[in-house]
Design a protein around this motif. Sequence first.
Motif, short mmCIF file in Angstrom:
data_model
loop_
_atom_site.label_atom_id
_atom_site.label_comp_id
_atom_site.label_asym_id
_atom_site.label_seq_id
_atom_site.Cartn_x
_atom_site.Cartn_y
_atom_site.Cartn_z
N PHE A 172 8.19 7.43 -0.38
CA PHE A 172 8.20 6.10 0.22
C PHE A 172 8.84 6.12 1.61
O PHE A 172 8.32 5.54 2.56
N THR A 173 9.96 6.84 1.73
CA THR A 173 10.65 6.93 3.02
C THR A 173 9.79 7.59 4.07
O THR A 173 9.66 7.08 5.19
N PHE A 174 9.18 8.73 3.74
CA PHE A 174 8.38 9.43 4.72
C PHE A 174 7.10 8.68 5.07
O PHE A 174 6.66 8.67 6.22
N MET A 175 6.48 8.03 4.08
CA MET A 175 5.29 7.24 4.37
C MET A 175 5.62 6.05 5.25
O MET A 175 4.86 5.71 6.17
N LEU A 176 6.74 5.42 5.00
CA LEU A 176 7.17 4.27 5.81
C LEU A 176 7.48 4.71 7.23
O LEU A 176 7.06 4.06 8.20
N ARG A 177 8.19 5.81 7.38
CA ARG A 177 8.50 6.31 8.72
C ARG A 177 7.24 6.68 9.49
O ARG A 177 7.14 6.37 10.69
N SER A 178 6.29 7.33 8.84
CA SER A 178 5.08 7.71 9.55
C SER A 178 4.23 6.49 9.91
O SER A 178 3.61 6.45 10.97
N ARG B 9 0.83 -1.21 0.00
CA ARG B 9 0.00 0.00 0.00
C ARG B 9 0.86 1.26 0.00
O ARG B 9 0.61 2.21 -0.75
N ILE B 10 1.91 1.25 0.80
CA ILE B 10 2.80 2.41 0.85
C ILE B 10 3.50 2.61 -0.49
O ILE B 10 3.62 3.73 -0.98
N LYS B 11 3.96 1.51 -1.10
CA LYS B 11 4.64 1.59 -2.39
C LYS B 11 3.69 2.15 -3.47
O LYS B 11 4.07 3.01 -4.25
N ASN B 12 2.45 1.66 -3.48
CA ASN B 12 1.49 2.14 -4.48
C ASN B 12 1.16 3.61 -4.28
O ASN B 12 1.07 4.37 -5.26
N ASN B 13 0.97 4.04 -3.04
CA ASN B 13 0.69 5.44 -2.77
C ASN B 13 1.86 6.33 -3.18
O ASN B 13 1.67 7.40 -3.78
#
Length: 71
Positions: free
Chosen positions: A59-65, A12-16
């Motif tokens: 991707f980095t910021f979505m993963l961290r959050s 989901r994070i990758k697609n967003n």
Amino acid sequence: MKRKNIRVPIKRIKNNALVLSVLGATAVSVYASKKLGLGLGTFLVLFAALWFGIFVLAFTFMLRSEIAKRS
């Protein structure tokens, strides 16, 4: 001391991040090519560089959050 495993929805994070990066790179590339009169080759190089940069950052910021939210 045990480490806590956190399950994160990577797909989901990758697609967003992918959608966000394509939209952002397209908008900036089209604006720059109209404003600066870039050729097709320069436009494609600019698009690729912007797409990769925005994708990595998003991707980095979505993963961290997501990790912060779940921990």
